[in-house]
Design an enzyme around this catalytic site. Structure first.
Site, PDB file in Angstrom:
ATOM      1  N   THR A 130      46.002 -33.284  37.760  1.00 51.96           N
ATOM      2  CA  THR A 130      47.315 -32.629  37.703  1.00 51.96           C
ATOM      3  C   THR A 130      48.443 -33.628  37.955  1.00 51.96           C
ATOM      4  O   THR A 130      48.241 -34.655  38.627  1.00 51.96           O
ATOM      5  CB  THR A 130      47.372 -31.521  38.783  1.00 51.96           C
ATOM      6  N   ASP A 131      49.650 -33.298  37.471  1.00 54.35           N
ATOM      7  CA  ASP A 131      50.826 -34.129  37.778  1.00 54.35           C
ATOM      8  C   ASP A 131      51.251 -33.978  39.236  1.00 54.35           C
ATOM      9  O   ASP A 131      52.055 -34.758  39.728  1.00 54.35           O
ATOM     10  CB  ASP A 131      51.991 -33.798  36.836  1.00 54.35           C
ATOM     11  N   GLU A 132      50.689 -32.966  39.933  1.00 52.90           N
ATOM     12  CA  GLU A 132      51.120 -32.727  41.322  1.00 52.90           C
ATOM     13  C   GLU A 132      50.737 -33.887  42.250  1.00 52.90           C
ATOM     14  O   GLU A 132      51.280 -34.016  43.341  1.00 52.90           O
ATOM     15  CB  GLU A 132      50.559 -31.399  41.842  1.00 52.90           C
ATOM     16  N   TYR A 155      46.270 -28.853  48.122  1.00 48.17           N
ATOM     17  CA  TYR A 155      45.715 -28.877  46.759  1.00 48.17           C
ATOM     18  C   TYR A 155      45.933 -30.246  46.114  1.00 48.17           C
ATOM     19  O   TYR A 155      44.983 -30.891  45.652  1.00 48.17           O
ATOM     20  CB  TYR A 155      46.356 -27.778  45.898  1.00 48.17           C
ATOM     21  N   LYS A 159      43.268 -33.219  44.958  1.00 45.07           N
ATOM     22  CA  LYS A 159      43.147 -33.714  43.578  1.00 45.07           C
ATOM     23  C   LYS A 159      43.397 -35.231  43.541  1.00 45.07           C
ATOM     24  O   LYS A 159      42.741 -35.953  42.791  1.00 45.07           O
ATOM     25  CB  LYS A 159      44.124 -32.998  42.647  1.00 45.07           C
TER      26      LYS A 159
END
Ligand SMILES: NC(=O)c1ccc[n+]([C@@H]2O[C@H](COP(=O)([O-])OP(=O)(O)OC[C@H]3O[C@@H](n4cnc5c(N)ncnc54)[C@H](O)[C@@H]3O)[C@@H](O)[C@H]2O)c1
Length: 346
Positions: A130-132, A155, A159
Site C-alpha cells: 500500500t501507499d500508506e 496497519y 505492511k
C-alpha cells in the site's frame, strides 16, 4: 502461468483471481476466509478449468509447504492481509501476526519450494502493498518509489515491515521478488466497512453518512479492476527486485468523494434526494494521515500500464453494482463489527 494468489477471497485478491483466469492463467486461490473474505467474490470463475481454492492460513508453515509441493506454482501474488486501518487501531495483534509473521512464513515456504525445484529463474514472488507505508503528505508532492518509509498506523507499520521482509528475502536469499505499492482501491465486491460502500449503503438506508474529521483528507482512488491489471503487469513484466507505485491519477478529498456518490444516488433514487443531507461529521480517526498522492510514472514508462477507468466512471459503475447486488452485500452487514464505529480505542 500457474499463480498462487493469497487473499484471493478478499476485495483486491478476488479481482486478481478473476483477471488472471480471464487472461488464461491457472490460479490456486489460498485464503483462510477471515471476516473480510467472501467466496461469492470468485463465484464467476470457481468452475473454470485451472482454478483451485485452498483454505489455508499463511501462518501455517506445514500447510504452505504442502500447497507448494502439490501445486508447483510458477509465481506467488501475495495479497492476504488484515487490511482495515480502524481495526488495526482497536486490535493491532492480528495485523502483526498475519501481515508480518504470515508474510515471513510465506516467504520461507516460497524459498524452500524455489530451492527444491532448482531455483528457476522465471519464478516470481510478488508482494502487494500500500501507499500508506510512505506516511502522510502536505498539500504538495507525491510518493515515488524512493520516498522514505514513514508508516503511522499499526496497519501501515505492519505492511511496511512485510515490504522490508520481501526485499530482504530478495537481497539475502536471491528469491525473485517484485513489489508494488498502491493507492486506495474501490469498486465491486468492496467489503461494507470501507468508506465507499459505507457511504452507498448508509445513503440507501437513509442512515447518517459518517465523515471523519473535517472530511478534507485526500486520497488517490483507483478502480479495483485497473489495480488487478497493474498487478498482473508487474508480475509478468516487472524487473526483479524493483518496486512499482500504482495509482489512479485521481486525488480527491473524502468529502468531495462522498458528495459525488450522493449525487449519483440522487439521480438513481430521486425520491430520497438529496442524499448529501445525511452527511454527518464525526470525530477523526487517531493519527489520520492527511494526504496520499501517488507518482505512477515508473509503471507507466517502464511497463506501459495506465489506469483505464476515470474516477467519475468508476464511481458510477460501483454505485450501480451495489444497487444491483443486494444479495451480495446484505449478508455481510451481519458480520462482526460491520456498521459499528471502529478505530476509537487509541
Ligand atoms: N484496499 C486497498 O485500497 C488497498 C490498497 C493498496 C494495497 N492493498 C493491499 O492489498 C491486499 C488486499 O487488500 P484487500 O483490500 O483486498 O483486503 P481484504 O481485507 O478485502 O482481503 C484480505 C484477504 O486476505 C485473507 N486473509 C487474511 N488473513 C489471512 C491469513 N492469515 N491467511 C490466509 N488468508 C488471509 C482474508 O480472508 C481476505 O480474503 C492487502 O495486502 C492490502 O494491504 C489494499
Amino acid at each position: 502461468m500457474k499463480i498462487l494468489v493469497t487473499g484471493g477471497a478478499g476485495f483486491i485478491g478476488s479481482a486478481v483471481v478473476r483477471a488472471a483466469i480471464r487472461d488464461g492463467h491457472e490460479v490456486i486461490n489460498l485464503d483462510n476466509l477471515t471476516y473480510a473474505a467472501n467466496l461469492a467474490n470468485v463465484a464467476q470463475v470457481s468452475n473454470a478449468p485451472g482454478y483451485v481454492f485452498e483454505q489455508v492460513d499463511i501462518k501455517d508453515a506445514a500447510k504452505l509447504d504442502d500447497i507448494f509441493q502439490r501445486h508447483q506454482p510458477d509465481a506467488v501474488m501475495h495479497l492476504a492481509a488484515e487490511s482495515h486501518v480502524d481495526r488495526s487501531i482497536d486490535g493491532p495483534s492480528d495485523f502483526i501476526a498475519t501481515n508480518i509473521t504470515g508474510t515471513y512464513t510465506l516467504l520461507e515456504a516460497a524459498r524452500n519450494y524455489w530451492v527444491s525445484v532448482g531455483k528457476p529463474e522465471g519464478f516470481r514472488f510478488h508482494h502487494v502493498s500500500t501507499d500508506e507505508v510512505f506516511g502522510s503528505l502536505g498539500p504538495e508532492g507525491m510518493f515515488t518509489e524512493d520516498t522514505p518509509y514513514d508508516p503511522r498506523s499499526p496497519y501501515s507499520a505492519s505492511k511496511a515491515a512485510s515490504d522490508h521482509l520481501a526485499r530482504a528475502w530478495g537481497e539475502t536469499y536471491g528469491l525473485p521478488v517484485v513489489l508494488s505499492n498502491c493507492s486506495n482501491n474501490y469498486g465491486p465486491f468492496h467489503f461494507p466497512e470501507k468508506l465507499i460502500p459505507v457511504v452507498i449503503l448508509n445513503a440507501l438506508h437513509g442512515k447518517p453518512i459518517p465523515v471523519y474529521g473535517d472530511g478534507k483528507n485526500v486520497r488517490d482512488w483507483l478502480f479495483v479492476e485497473d489495480h488487478a491489471t497493474a498487478l498482473l503487469t508487474v508480475l509478468t513484466k516487472g524487473e526483479l527486485g524493483r518496486s512499482y507505485n500504482i495509482g489512479g491519477n485521481a486525488e480527491a478529498e473524502n468529502i468531495e468523494l462522498v458528495r459525488t456518490i450522493c449525487a449519483l444516488l440522487d439521480e438513481r433514487r430521486p425520491m430520497n434526494a438529496p442524499h448529501a443531507d445525511l452527511i454527518t461529521f464525526v470525530e477523526d480517526r487517531p493519527g489520520h494521515d492527511r494526504r496520499y498522492a501517488i507518482d505512477a510514472t515508473r509503471i507507466r514508462d517502464e511497463l506501459g500500464w495506465e489506469p483505464s477507468v476515470t474516477v467519475e466512471e468508476g464511481l458510477a459503475r460501483t454505485v450501480d453494482w451495489y444497487l444491483q447486488n443486494e444479495d451480495w452485500w446484505r449478508p455481510l452487514l451481519e458480520r462482526d463489527g460491520v456498521g459499528d464505529r471502529l478505530g476509537t480505542k487509541a
